[in-house]
Design a protein around this motif. Sequence first.
Motif, PDB file in Angstrom:
ATOM      1  N   ASN A   1      45.607  37.029  49.868  1.00  0.00           N
ATOM      2  CA  ASN A   1      44.178  37.114  50.182  1.00  0.00           C
ATOM      3  C   ASN A   1      43.394  36.836  48.902  1.00  0.00           C
ATOM      4  O   ASN A   1      42.908  37.756  48.234  1.00  0.00           O
ATOM      5  N   LEU A   2      43.284  35.559  48.560  1.00  0.00           N
ATOM      6  CA  LEU A   2      42.694  35.193  47.274  1.00  0.00           C
ATOM      7  C   LEU A   2      41.204  35.496  47.212  1.00  0.00           C
ATOM      8  O   LEU A   2      40.664  35.785  46.134  1.00  0.00           O
ATOM      9  N   GLU A   3      40.519  35.454  48.347  1.00  0.00           N
ATOM     10  CA  GLU A   3      39.088  35.784  48.358  1.00  0.00           C
ATOM     11  C   GLU A   3      38.869  37.231  47.932  1.00  0.00           C
ATOM     12  O   GLU A   3      37.978  37.524  47.122  1.00  0.00           O
ATOM     13  N   SER A   4      39.704  38.136  48.425  1.00  0.00           N
ATOM     14  CA  SER A   4      39.574  39.548  48.044  1.00  0.00           C
ATOM     15  C   SER A   4      40.033  39.781  46.612  1.00  0.00           C
ATOM     16  O   SER A   4      39.493  40.652  45.914  1.00  0.00           O
ATOM     17  N   VAL A   5      41.012  39.005  46.160  1.00  0.00           N
ATOM     18  CA  VAL A   5      41.429  39.092  44.752  1.00  0.00           C
ATOM     19  C   VAL A   5      40.250  38.764  43.852  1.00  0.00           C
ATOM     20  O   VAL A   5      39.930  39.509  42.912  1.00  0.00           O
ATOM     21  N   GLU A   6      39.579  37.647  44.129  1.00  0.00           N
ATOM     22  CA  GLU A   6      38.441  37.221  43.302  1.00  0.00           C
ATOM     23  C   GLU A   6      37.311  38.246  43.349  1.00  0.00           C
ATOM     24  O   GLU A   6      36.720  38.589  42.322  1.00  0.00           O
ATOM     25  N   GLY A   7      37.000  38.741  44.544  1.00  0.00           N
ATOM     26  CA  GLY A   7      35.918  39.713  44.673  1.00  0.00           C
ATOM     27  C   GLY A   7      36.219  40.999  43.946  1.00  0.00           C
ATOM     28  O   GLY A   7      35.343  41.579  43.272  1.00  0.00           O
ATOM     29  N   THR A   8      37.452  41.471  44.052  1.00  0.00           N
ATOM     30  CA  THR A   8      37.848  42.709  43.375  1.00  0.00           C
ATOM     31  C   THR A   8      37.798  42.540  41.861  1.00  0.00           C
ATOM     32  O   THR A   8      37.293  43.401  41.130  1.00  0.00           O
ATOM     33  N   LEU A   9      38.320  41.416  41.378  1.00  0.00           N
ATOM     34  CA  LEU A   9      38.354  41.199  39.930  1.00  0.00           C
ATOM     35  C   LEU A   9      36.966  40.944  39.349  1.00  0.00           C
ATOM     36  O   LEU A   9      36.739  41.145  38.151  1.00  0.00           O
ATOM     37  N   ALA A  10      36.011  40.542  40.178  1.00  0.00           N
ATOM     38  CA  ALA A  10      34.630  40.413  39.695  1.00  0.00           C
ATOM     39  C   ALA A  10      34.086  41.786  39.298  1.00  0.00           C
ATOM     40  O   ALA A  10      33.384  41.925  38.279  1.00  0.00           O
ATOM     41  N   VAL A  11      34.411  42.801  40.082  1.00  0.00           N
ATOM     42  CA  VAL A  11      34.014  44.170  39.726  1.00  0.00           C
ATOM     43  C   VAL A  11      34.767  44.616  38.479  1.00  0.00           C
ATOM     44  O   VAL A  11      34.195  45.234  37.566  1.00  0.00           O
ATOM     45  N   VAL A  12      36.055  44.296  38.419  1.00  0.00           N
ATOM     46  CA  VAL A  12      36.862  44.664  37.253  1.00  0.00           C
ATOM     47  C   VAL A  12      36.301  44.052  35.981  1.00  0.00           C
ATOM     48  O   VAL A  12      36.217  44.714  34.932  1.00  0.00           O
ATOM     49  N   ARG A  13      35.874  42.799  36.064  1.00  0.00           N
ATOM     50  CA  ARG A  13      35.310  42.138  34.878  1.00  0.00           C
ATOM     51  C   ARG A  13      34.034  42.835  34.398  1.00  0.00           C
ATOM     52  O   ARG A  13      33.769  42.906  33.200  1.00  0.00           O
ATOM     53  N   ASN A  14      33.262  43.347  35.331  1.00  0.00           N
ATOM     54  CA  ASN A  14      32.070  44.122  34.929  1.00  0.00           C
ATOM     55  C   ASN A  14      32.479  45.349  34.127  1.00  0.00           C
ATOM     56  O   ASN A  14      31.842  45.710  33.131  1.00  0.00           O
ATOM     57  N   ALA A  15      33.563  45.991  34.577  1.00  0.00           N
ATOM     58  CA  ALA A  15      34.036  47.195  33.867  1.00  0.00           C
ATOM     59  C   ALA A  15      34.590  46.834  32.505  1.00  0.00           C
ATOM     60  O   ALA A  15      34.352  47.551  31.508  1.00  0.00           O
ATOM     61  N   VAL A  16      35.313  45.723  32.411  1.00  0.00           N
ATOM     62  CA  VAL A  16      35.848  45.280  31.124  1.00  0.00           C
ATOM     63  C   VAL A  16      34.717  44.964  30.154  1.00  0.00           C
ATOM     64  O   VAL A  16      34.740  45.344  28.977  1.00  0.00           O
TER      65      VAL A  16
END
Length: 297
Positions: free
Chosen positions: A277-292
């Motif tokens: 589910n690459l769409e959910s991978v990208e969406g989830t990691l967008a939040v992660v990048r904000n945290a990083v």
Amino acid sequence: MRSALERIHGRVDVHSAFAPLETATGVIVPLRVGAGSPLPYVSSALVLKCAFIAEESIGMRVQHNWHADCPTAPVAPVLWLDGSDVACSAVMYRADTSVSLGFDSASTTLLCERIAALHDAQPHSHTGLFTSLSQRFASLLHHPLDGPYAQLLRVGAEFARELLAEPLDVTYLHGDAHHGNLLYFGVAHDRQTREGARQWKFIDFKGLHGESTFDYCNLMFNPQLAFAARLDVFTSRLELVVHHLEGLHNKPMRERYLRWLVAYGCLSAAWHQEDDNLESVEGTLAVVRNAVTALEL
């Protein structure tokens, strides 16, 4: 499902009210209460939930036992339970779906308050059903991390190892506390006391055991990933949750919470990657990048 309905009707006088709703892990059947039902509350809004996988079945058992141990905790009561840890059926009250948590700050605050109330009311029976956070992170910690997201996932894995090695405030956890799992059950009236109370209660427990901070992570990825990834939304929510956590622990919590967000988000992304589910991978990691970014790494 039919056998479950027959067993329920034989005990509590309930009947199927609408067509079943099939989910990825089971079936949900809205019910109506018969005149001879001994259920303790005046309500026709019930639902039969049949789970066909172990995680869902164990979660329903955790929910049932947690409410039985702590009736005042924000746990939706399970009125009837049957089955095993592999396949299980339960009757519960049906939530008022006309009221739900939204995208506003008040919803974030309510979630934080309800999570804290849940942690304050710890179960004491059948605790062997709970899974450790170390086990929960297996997909991130014990599987090869490769592909275009490998570098970020490795950061999440490193944070997870550090946080799991030195946990803070270890407790029993919901495991999936977010906007869709905290529901409004209106005003429930007891037949004897006739007293009612407005109730926001949790459903769909995963039943985990580990640092309490973990339970505050999933809300930062909900109710929609695209909304949660917006920097203004992320920033305002971050301040609300950190303020709440620092009030609980009486110490700085911003960096620790951000590290948990990265670890949890990378775990979630690893699960989505396993499902292609690459769409959910990208969406989830967008939040992660904000945290990083907020960690200034």
